[in-house]
Design an enzyme around this catalytic site. Structure first.
Site, short mmCIF file in Angstrom:
data_model
loop_
_atom_site.label_atom_id
_atom_site.label_comp_id
_atom_site.label_asym_id
_atom_site.label_seq_id
_atom_site.Cartn_x
_atom_site.Cartn_y
_atom_site.Cartn_z
N ASP A 132 65.54 57.47 25.99
CA ASP A 132 65.04 55.88 26.52
C ASP A 132 63.97 55.37 26.62
O ASP A 132 63.90 54.25 27.16
CB ASP A 132 65.91 55.84 28.41
CG ASP A 132 67.23 55.88 28.33
OD1 ASP A 132 68.52 56.00 27.69
OD2 ASP A 132 67.96 55.95 30.06
N ASP A 285 72.18 63.10 40.63
CA ASP A 285 72.94 64.67 40.60
C ASP A 285 73.50 64.99 41.90
O ASP A 285 74.22 65.62 41.81
CB ASP A 285 71.18 65.58 40.40
CG ASP A 285 70.10 65.38 41.51
OD1 ASP A 285 70.38 64.42 41.94
OD2 ASP A 285 69.85 65.55 41.41
#
Length: 549
Positions: A132, A285
């Site tokens: 990214d 996560d």
């Protein structure tokens, strides 16, 4: 007595009246409120104490009886590679390896190189570098590195998005949508500075192959720059306790723990069943881990498998990281508590563990107690002589808690006092971040990538400068590995002040001086040491910095 013509002022009388009024307010209002705060803090301290003893006993039992994951679950070594295609397919399932990164100019080669050297058949592994990056120089260099390994026969793809929607969660989610990964059964995830050993997959994937109830295998982090400075040493102590004690206890007793976002292998079907990656918080996560756990899946922590990584060695980077790690869980807790309570797939015992032990104690009470009790209530009790804190609550129990938390890194036991003082200072940022997350306001969705230097003992020159001096990117590669004249990152002597820490340092020093001069409760030693810790960080005399010129 002061006289101004015919007007006279009795200063002694006014002082006596003010002192009398203050004493009345102190006795009737301030002291009762502070006693309530002391009681709450003592209750929180006992809650933390019970939790630390509990997880410590679990880990002791695991160690004494050698209840390693290989003993609790079925595990068999991978078969040797063979030319027989059918046997090869059965032995080595398709594995996807994802490396999310964002402008990781100092470390991008580390993870790519380590992953490409994994001991796994190249035709049974797909590598995705989820880049990214917004820096075109970094993006081109990452792409070039991927091409180099692709030319060596690796199935590696440089995946670039034209936006950062969802940050890391968005990148991981988009990577799973590619048609090329449809046959993959498992996905291993490594952040840009993580370097798995070549046998990583062979030691972790068998748990997933032979135990269909397991969704996640988490490895331990090993820090390459732990000895960089005092700040990294103290981070190592905290994280070693987290992995060796908290993760081990969660895995052994509940088959659940919070996924650490990297150095782990997931069963891909689990991610899909749980609803995929979500970007509603900055701890995607942990979000996935909780949702998977509520679906009945089990997690395994394998402490013998260690993955090298880097600790943030600048205070600015560490502070941003701690904000995300404290704000995200509190925000997730707020959003999921009703879902956890209403869940019917897991036992009440597991739900209690999730709500009370994992979230409430670990993500809220721990930060609140460290700051409110250690940095507010104790110094105020010195200034308000009517309030007494029992010795067991201010000394004995906290000492035992500290000793229990220090067992993760016995080699750094001599640093236990500065470690506690440093953790108390950081609790100022953590409680602020947790409050932001729980109230869902302010910087709740702020995501700042932790700055990495690439090597705990070296400082690298600007990559962009090297590339500009080259004719093209291939010339830049020849300067491999982008080395120059390295210098040890130096201890920061002055950059900028941190006002919150400075004010806290002055407050605690004043309380310590007042204790010596008036109340004589004996807290002055702690107050002076804690004051010094706040002032040292307030003046930014901590961590390292990289010279830019």
């Amino acid at each position: 007595m002061l006289e101004f013509g015919s007007l006279s002022i009795d200063l002694e009388g006014i002082e006596e009246v003010l002192l009398t009024k203050w004493k009345q307010i102190r006795v009737n209002i301030v002291a009762p409120l502070l006693r309530v705060a002391v009681l709450i803090c003592l209750i929180m301290t006992l809650m933390i104490f019970v939790e630390k003893v509990f997880v410590g006993l679990i880990c002791l039992v695991v160690k004494v009886f050698k209840l390693k994951p290989e003993k609790r679950y079925r595990w068999e070594p991978m078969r040797p590679e063979t030319s027989d295609l059918e046997i090869g397919v059965l032995s080595y399932p398709m594995v996807l390896v994802q490396i999310p990164m964002y402008n990781e100019k100092e470390v991008y080669k580390l993870s790519i190189r380590a992953v490409c050297n994994l001991d796994w058949p190249s035709d049974r592994m797909i590598i995705q570098v989820l880049d990214d990056s917004t820096d075109p120089v970094v993006k081109d260099l990452v792409g070039l590195e991927c091409k180099i390994w692709k030319n060596r026969g690796l199935n590696i793809n440089h995946e670039v998005r034209n936006n950062r929607n969802g940050y890391k969660a968005g990148a991981l989610k988009d990577g799973m949508l590619h048609y090329s990964v449809k046959d993959c059964e498992y996905v291993a995830i490594f952040d840009a500075d993580f370097q798995p050993e070549s046998d990583f997959l062979k030691r972790t994937v068998p748990f997933l192959i032979h135990n269909p109830e397991i969704a996640l295998v988490q490895a331990r982090w090993k820090f390459v720059n732990a000895n960089e400075c005092m700040m990294t040493r103290m981070q190592e102590m905290s994280l070693d306790y987290h992995f060796k004690i908290e993760q081990e206890a969660g895995s052994s007793a509940f088959s659940f723990f919070g996924f650490n976002g990297t150095a782990g292998v997931w069963r891909i079907s689990t991610i899909a069943d749980a609803g995929g990656w979500k970007d509603r918080t900055t701890v995607e996560d942990m979000d996935l881990a909780v949702r998977s756990s509520l679906d009945g899946w089990k997690f395994v922590y394998v402490g013998d498998v260690k993955v090298k990584c880097e600790l943030p060695s600048t205070f600015k980077a560490y502070r941003y990281q701690q904000h995300r790690w404290s704000c995200g869980p509190a925000n997730l807790f707020k959003k999921m508590i009703l879902e956890i309570i209403a869940n019917k797939k897991v036992s009440t015992w597991k739900k209690i563990h999730l709500i009370y032990n994992f979230f409430f104690i670990g993500k809220i009470v721990a930060h609140t107690s460290a700051y409110i009790f250690s940095c507010i209530v104790i110094p105020l009790s010195v200034l308000i002589p009517e309030v007494e804190i029992p010795l067991w609550g201010v000394a004995y129990i906290p000492t035992i808690i500290t000793l229990l938390k220090s067992v993760g890194t016995p080699s750094s036991f001599h640093l236990v006092i500065p470690w506690v003082l440093f953790e108390n200072v950081m609790s100022l940022h953590r409680i602020k971040a947790a409050t932001t997350g729980f109230l869902d306001v302010g910087r709740v969705n702020e995501w700042i990538v932790t700055t990495k230097l690439g090597d705990g003992s070296k400082t690298k020159p600007s990559m962009e400068v090297i590339v500009k001096n080259a004719k093209d990117l291939r010339d830049a590669k020849v300067i491999e590995p982008l080395l120059g004249d390295y210098k040890k990152p130096q201890v920061r002597t002055r950059q900028r002040f941190h006002l919150a820490e400075l004010w806290m340092g002055v407050f605690m020093f004043s309380a310590g001086f007042y204790d010596v001069a008036y109340t004589k409760k004996g807290y002055f030693i702690y107050l002076f040491m804690q004051s010094c810790a706040f002032l040292i960080i307030g003046f930014d005399f901590i961590g390292t910095y990289v010279k830019t010129s």
